[in-house]
Design an enzyme around this catalytic site. Sequence first.
Site, PDB file in Angstrom:
ATOM      1  N   THR A 117      54.267  49.887  33.487  1.00 53.83           N
ATOM      2  CA  THR A 117      52.874  49.730  33.887  1.00 53.83           C
ATOM      3  C   THR A 117      51.907  49.962  32.734  1.00 53.83           C
ATOM      4  O   THR A 117      52.203  50.729  31.801  1.00 53.83           O
ATOM      5  CB  THR A 117      52.555  50.749  35.001  1.00 53.83           C
ATOM      6  OG1 THR A 117      51.135  50.808  35.178  1.00 53.83           O
ATOM      7  CG2 THR A 117      53.004  52.152  34.639  1.00 53.83           C
ATOM      8  N   TYR A 142      51.680  59.022  37.845  1.00 54.36           N
ATOM      9  CA  TYR A 142      52.288  57.693  37.984  1.00 54.36           C
ATOM     10  C   TYR A 142      52.632  57.137  36.601  1.00 54.36           C
ATOM     11  O   TYR A 142      53.774  56.742  36.334  1.00 54.36           O
ATOM     12  CB  TYR A 142      51.321  56.763  38.719  1.00 54.36           C
ATOM     13  CG  TYR A 142      51.746  55.320  38.681  1.00 54.36           C
ATOM     14  CD1 TYR A 142      52.889  54.908  39.346  1.00 54.36           C
ATOM     15  CD2 TYR A 142      51.015  54.376  37.961  1.00 54.36           C
ATOM     16  CE1 TYR A 142      53.297  53.580  39.299  1.00 54.36           C
ATOM     17  CE2 TYR A 142      51.407  53.055  37.910  1.00 54.36           C
ATOM     18  CZ  TYR A 142      52.544  52.653  38.574  1.00 54.36           C
ATOM     19  OH  TYR A 142      52.944  51.348  38.514  1.00 54.36           O
TER      20      TYR A 142
HETATM   21  N1  UFG Z   1      39.055  49.730  43.936  1.00 52.13           N
HETATM   22  C1  UFG Z   1      37.929  49.803  44.714  1.00 52.13           C
HETATM   23  N2  UFG Z   1      38.083  49.806  46.069  1.00 52.13           N
HETATM   24  C2  UFG Z   1      39.289  49.742  46.679  1.00 52.13           C
HETATM   25  C3  UFG Z   1      40.447  49.658  45.875  1.00 52.13           C
HETATM   26  C4  UFG Z   1      40.292  49.670  44.508  1.00 52.13           C
HETATM   27  O1  UFG Z   1      36.811  49.887  44.211  1.00 52.13           O
HETATM   28  O2  UFG Z   1      39.355  49.761  47.912  1.00 52.13           O
HETATM   29  C5  UFG Z   1      38.928  49.733  42.479  1.00 52.13           C
HETATM   30  C6  UFG Z   1      39.563  50.930  41.817  1.00 52.13           C
HETATM   31  O3  UFG Z   1      38.711  52.041  41.858  1.00 52.13           O
HETATM   32  C7  UFG Z   1      39.826  50.401  40.433  1.00 52.13           C
HETATM   33  C8  UFG Z   1      40.136  48.921  40.670  1.00 52.13           C
HETATM   34  O4  UFG Z   1      39.613  48.617  41.949  1.00 52.13           O
HETATM   35  O5  UFG Z   1      38.691  50.497  39.659  1.00 52.13           O
HETATM   36  C9  UFG Z   1      41.615  48.598  40.673  1.00 52.13           C
HETATM   37  O6  UFG Z   1      42.269  49.550  41.517  1.00 52.13           O
HETATM   38  P1  UFG Z   1      43.718  49.305  42.122  1.00 52.13           P
HETATM   39  O7  UFG Z   1      43.999  50.467  43.007  1.00 52.13           O
HETATM   40  O8  UFG Z   1      43.818  47.952  42.686  1.00 52.13           O
HETATM   41  O9  UFG Z   1      44.676  49.329  40.867  1.00 52.13           O
HETATM   42  P2  UFG Z   1      44.772  50.359  39.649  1.00 52.13           P
HETATM   43  O10 UFG Z   1      44.023  49.739  38.512  1.00 52.13           O
HETATM   44  O11 UFG Z   1      44.443  51.738  40.041  1.00 52.13           O
HETATM   45  O12 UFG Z   1      46.344  50.352  39.414  1.00 52.13           O
HETATM   46  C10 UFG Z   1      46.910  49.213  38.948  1.00 52.13           C
HETATM   47  C11 UFG Z   1      48.397  49.167  39.181  1.00 52.13           C
HETATM   48  C12 UFG Z   1      49.088  50.131  38.309  1.00 52.13           C
HETATM   49  C13 UFG Z   1      48.622  50.021  36.904  1.00 52.13           C
HETATM   50  C14 UFG Z   1      47.154  50.181  36.841  1.00 52.13           C
HETATM   51  C15 UFG Z   1      46.623  50.120  35.452  1.00 52.13           C
HETATM   52  O13 UFG Z   1      48.715  49.415  40.514  1.00 52.13           O
HETATM   53  O14 UFG Z   1      50.466  49.865  38.324  1.00 52.13           O
HETATM   54  O15 UFG Z   1      46.604  49.133  37.596  1.00 52.13           O
HETATM   55  O16 UFG Z   1      45.316  50.621  35.524  1.00 52.13           O
HETATM   56  F1  UFG Z   1      49.165  50.975  36.166  1.00 52.13           F
END
Ligand code: UFG
Length: 331
Positions: A117, A142
């Site tokens: 990741t 993670y």
């Molecule tokens: N977000 C919102 N509202 C939601 C869900 C997400 O505003 O309901 C935002 C989060 O705060 C973040 C962005 O959307 O800013 C992306 O969030 P995700 O939860 O979709 O994904 P992440 O970026 O946290 O995680 C993903 C992958 C990981 C990877 C990571 C790298 O799941 O495997 O990206 O940052 F490591």
Amino acid sequence: MTVMVTGGAGYIGSHMVWELLDNDEDVVVVDNLVTGFEWSIPKGVTFVKADIGDQEAIEQVLREHKVDAIVHFAGSVVVPESLEDPLKYYQNNTGNSRNLIAAAVKSGVKRFIFSSTAAVYGEPLTTGPIAENAILNPMSPYGTSKLMTELMIRDTALAHELDYVILRYFNVAGCDLKGRTGQSTAGATHLIKVACEAAAGKRPMMKVFGTDYDTEDGSCIRDFIHVNDLVNAHYVALNFLRNGGRKFTANCGYSQGYSVLDVIDAVKRVSGNDFRVVKTDRRAGDIPALTANSNRLQTRLNWEPKHNDLDVIVASALEWEKKLLNMRKSA
Ligand code: UFG
């Protein structure tokens, strides 16, 4: 020659199974069905319900099915959850992977592809797309749990006959463009899935976590890669190993950033539904901006992205939401 897919009943794993079938490969799926769905495994594919931490069970599968390569997806994937329950992540992503790697070594399986990741980088020290040689400084259990597994694989490959590819995913989204599988996770937290559920009327609203970041519109920026392109990168990686490749680590993304607000606009536009969006505080563990430099994957493995289009990603995710709704109605 059989390819074992761990987590093959899950979101990305089930797409990998189809990618392998489309390429006439023999597949065995291993999944403990904690988050995966048995119905997502295509008919005719051998399925073994087992935990990758159960070394003996895995060794038996490897022997019985004459497995020559493992594509390892099984694990826990939610960054905020890992902050609340770190030991779950060190167990599922690190401890269990250790046993899987041990089973591979003991059974003489020489090819290993690992789902890592972008979270291994933590918050980049520079702006713009991040390359593989950047400092590895995970900011969540993670990310650390995945980095520890990367290091285990690297060290094991130095001591035993094990060739590997490590793929660091950025934000994987969308669903199979032929509609055969999709993201079915209950209680999803990932942005595009959540927004599509809101568009499909499964949620009354969605939240934007933070609009005061130092970005153009104040929301976080991510690099979204279509799951079909991502699993194709794994297939290209498998052939690299079969052709004598020994070790390779690469980012998987499009080097193109979209903000959270851009994504929500796209989901509203493509679905035609103007669902309610509430701007709230930042979410713990979020990194302001993260995009991939994916030159290495493209130049060294000749991987070519085919679905680099946010609307295509969103449309495929919306299609799958409709399918899930129909499945629930007919169940
Ligand atoms: N977000 C919102 N509202 C939601 C869900 C997400 O505003 O309901 C935002 C989060 O705060 C973040 C962005 O959307 O800013 C992306 O969030 P995700 O939860 O979709 O994904 P992440 O970026 O946290 O995680 C993903 C992958 C990981 C990877 C990571 C790298 O799941 O495997 O990206 O940052 F490591």
